[in-house]
Design a protein around this motif. Sequence first.
Motif, short mmCIF file in Angstrom:
data_model
loop_
_atom_site.label_atom_id
_atom_site.label_comp_id
_atom_site.label_asym_id
_atom_site.label_seq_id
_atom_site.Cartn_x
_atom_site.Cartn_y
_atom_site.Cartn_z
N ASP A 59 0.74 -1.21 -0.10
CA ASP A 59 0.03 0.18 -0.13
C ASP A 59 0.79 1.24 0.21
O ASP A 59 0.43 2.25 -0.29
N PHE A 60 2.06 1.13 0.25
CA PHE A 60 2.85 2.30 0.36
C PHE A 60 3.08 3.06 -1.01
O PHE A 60 3.15 4.10 -1.13
N TYR A 61 3.28 2.26 -2.03
CA TYR A 61 3.54 2.79 -3.30
C TYR A 61 2.08 2.76 -4.17
O TYR A 61 1.97 3.29 -5.11
N SER A 62 1.02 1.84 -3.86
CA SER A 62 -0.17 1.85 -4.69
C SER A 62 -0.75 3.25 -4.75
O SER A 62 -1.41 3.40 -5.63
N GLY A 63 -0.84 3.87 -3.67
CA GLY A 63 -1.71 5.05 -3.46
C GLY A 63 -1.30 6.11 -4.52
O GLY A 63 -1.96 6.74 -5.34
N ILE A 64 0.24 6.17 -4.49
CA ILE A 64 0.73 7.39 -5.44
C ILE A 64 0.38 7.11 -6.76
O ILE A 64 0.16 7.70 -7.69
N THR A 65 0.62 5.50 -7.13
CA THR A 65 0.26 5.16 -8.54
C THR A 65 -1.16 5.22 -8.98
O THR A 65 -1.48 5.91 -10.23
N LEU A 66 -2.18 4.67 -8.04
CA LEU A 66 -3.48 4.94 -8.47
C LEU A 66 -3.72 6.52 -8.57
O LEU A 66 -4.58 6.68 -9.33
N LYS A 67 -3.13 7.35 -8.01
CA LYS A 67 -3.76 8.63 -8.14
C LYS A 67 -3.34 9.09 -9.26
O LYS A 67 -3.76 9.99 -9.92
N ALA A 68 -1.88 8.91 -9.74
CA ALA A 68 -1.46 9.26 -10.90
C ALA A 68 -2.15 8.73 -12.05
O ALA A 68 -2.26 9.36 -13.07
N LEU A 69 -2.84 7.42 -11.98
CA LEU A 69 -3.57 6.93 -12.92
C LEU A 69 -4.78 7.82 -13.06
O LEU A 69 -5.78 7.65 -14.08
N GLY A 70 -5.28 8.47 -12.07
CA GLY A 70 -6.48 9.15 -12.25
C GLY A 70 -7.67 8.91 -11.41
O GLY A 70 -8.78 9.45 -11.45
N PHE A 71 -7.39 8.05 -10.52
CA PHE A 71 -8.41 7.32 -9.45
C PHE A 71 -8.52 8.62 -8.26
O PHE A 71 -7.46 8.60 -7.62
N PRO A 72 -9.69 8.72 -7.89
CA PRO A 72 -9.51 9.57 -6.37
C PRO A 72 -9.44 8.39 -5.34
O PRO A 72 -9.45 7.26 -5.49
N LYS A 73 -9.14 8.90 -4.00
CA LYS A 73 -8.59 8.00 -2.89
C LYS A 73 -9.80 6.97 -2.77
O LYS A 73 -9.52 5.86 -2.41
N SER A 74 -11.10 7.50 -2.96
CA SER A 74 -12.08 6.87 -2.44
C SER A 74 -12.27 5.54 -3.35
O SER A 74 -12.96 4.52 -2.86
N MET A 75 -11.78 5.60 -4.51
CA MET A 75 -11.70 4.26 -5.22
C MET A 75 -10.74 3.38 -5.08
O MET A 75 -10.85 2.05 -5.61
N PHE A 76 -9.83 3.58 -4.13
CA PHE A 76 -8.31 2.82 -4.19
C PHE A 76 -8.91 1.39 -3.62
O PHE A 76 -8.52 0.34 -4.11
N THR A 77 -9.71 1.18 -2.55
CA THR A 77 -10.21 -0.05 -2.02
C THR A 77 -11.10 -0.70 -2.97
O THR A 77 -11.23 -1.90 -2.91
N VAL A 78 -11.65 -0.04 -3.80
CA VAL A 78 -12.61 -0.54 -4.60
C VAL A 78 -11.90 -1.41 -5.47
O VAL A 78 -12.20 -2.52 -6.24
N LEU A 79 -10.65 -0.86 -6.16
CA LEU A 79 -9.97 -1.31 -7.30
C LEU A 79 -9.19 -2.84 -6.39
O LEU A 79 -9.19 -3.86 -6.99
N PHE A 80 -9.02 -2.57 -5.34
CA PHE A 80 -8.45 -3.79 -4.50
C PHE A 80 -9.28 -4.97 -4.50
O PHE A 80 -9.15 -6.10 -4.71
N ALA A 81 -10.64 -4.61 -4.01
CA ALA A 81 -11.76 -5.48 -4.10
C ALA A 81 -12.00 -6.20 -5.59
O ALA A 81 -12.37 -7.36 -5.53
N LEU A 82 -11.78 -5.34 -6.66
CA LEU A 82 -11.99 -5.71 -7.90
C LEU A 82 -10.96 -6.97 -8.15
O LEU A 82 -11.56 -8.00 -8.53
#
Length: 434
Positions: free
Chosen positions: A369-392
């Motif tokens: 999780d240390f790097y995934s947040g920065i990466t997902l943000k750069a990909l254009g996802f808002p923070k609230s979607m991060f755990t949704v992507l994990f669930a997917l």
Amino acid sequence: METKLKPAGRMQITYDGKTSELPVFSGTHGPNVVDIRSFYKNTGCFTFDPGFTSTASCESQITFIDGDEGVLLYRGYPIEELAERSDFLEVAYLLLHGELPNKAQQAEFNHAITMHTMVHEQLKRFYNGFRSDAHPMAIMVGVVGALSAFYHDSTDITDPKQRVIASHRLIAKIPTLAAMAYKYSIGQPFVFPQNRLSYTANFMNMCFAVPAEEYKLNPVLVDALDKIFILHMDHEQNASTSTVRLAGSSGANPFACIAAGIASLWGPSHGGANEAALNMLEEIGTVDRIPHYIAKAKDKDSGFRLMGFGHRVYKNYDPRGKVMRKACHDVLGALGIKNDPLLDVALELERIALSDSYFIEKKLYPNIDFYSGITLKALGFPKSMFTVLFALARTVGWIAQWTEMLEDDSQKIGRPRQLYTGTARRAYKPIDRR
Ligand code: CMC
């Protein structure tokens, strides 16, 4: 599942004059296990293990973690190799079936998944029932559970064919539902799935395309997200997977079980940690503020922890973290982001934590999780979607584990015992005597 338990010896435990002789089994890798199933019958005692720190809850042939060595294997294959050389659907096939597919099996599986990507039109109405500021995870818990109300022909868990159809439906529909949760939260129209695209490209298209103009997929970004999904697909008997197994052990239908897994994943100590890690990096803000936060993390009274550091099982660098670190740099490179202040903070924080005696002694390494947040943000996802992507992504692992459990002849309803320390038996007191 055909059991692969190998006898490795016996352990004797004597308590209060009663002896219990317990078989010890060894697996392919990992510590031996003491089989305590007869323990209560023989001694009248329960075992006590809150948080399951010493308890194997099941036999499994899917995923193996060596936390001391920093190893993660899916069906025997190292995660680094799969992330580098495979793709989402191939790894999904591997987790579900135990082997990598040949060409014909791959074509058949990919076809089976893509034929289920659309969701029932009526399901869309569920979204309108949520407030526009609803957390996408709240929506996911609801709509995934609601699938049980739409696909009655795949809820009979005693029928292996229905189990397979339900599995395909869940894997196929979860990106559609996740993208719809995102679109709903930003007030944009839903985008239909495109079956000509790969699993991950289709998901990105459903998230970022708009009807008004053409959306061009960037292959570097699709590849990075595909890797992130592969890294998150399964992780042994973690909290959400154990939740899915426990829910499924009562015979609940697969859609309800996966909804239970999503609920469990939401917590900040589990799937919510990537959001929390990014929040922390933003709060730190600049490199010069890091020492203050390191000091706070070491101070027990502060209640503060460095999010994205430490793991219950990994007492070495999380192997997923290494792949994630590279994917993060690839994404920032492809987007031309050279000086991201968050990345500067992350790199410096990692450097300091890896050389600080507190973190070394407690074996607190950066986790995925240390790097995934920065990466997902750069990909254009808002923070609230991060755990949704994990669930997917984790949906695949949950289904593989749920299926394995149902195919296990020794499977029983999960029913932990407890150590009761509440009030002893007493008589009811009428209200005028209380
Ligand atoms: N920052 C500072 N100190 C920490 C941290 C941290 N992130 N993590 C653990 N410690 C300390 C903790 O205070 C304890 O110290 P002491 O022995 O002096 O009491 C020691 O390290 C052991 O901690 P624990 O809480 O007993 O360890 P655990 O195995 O129960 O917890 C954890 C694992 C992941 C919940 C914890 O490390 C943590 O809260 N990390 C931050 C949240 C995080 O990044 N979670 C994502 C996990 S990876 C995603 C997934 O696989 O689900």
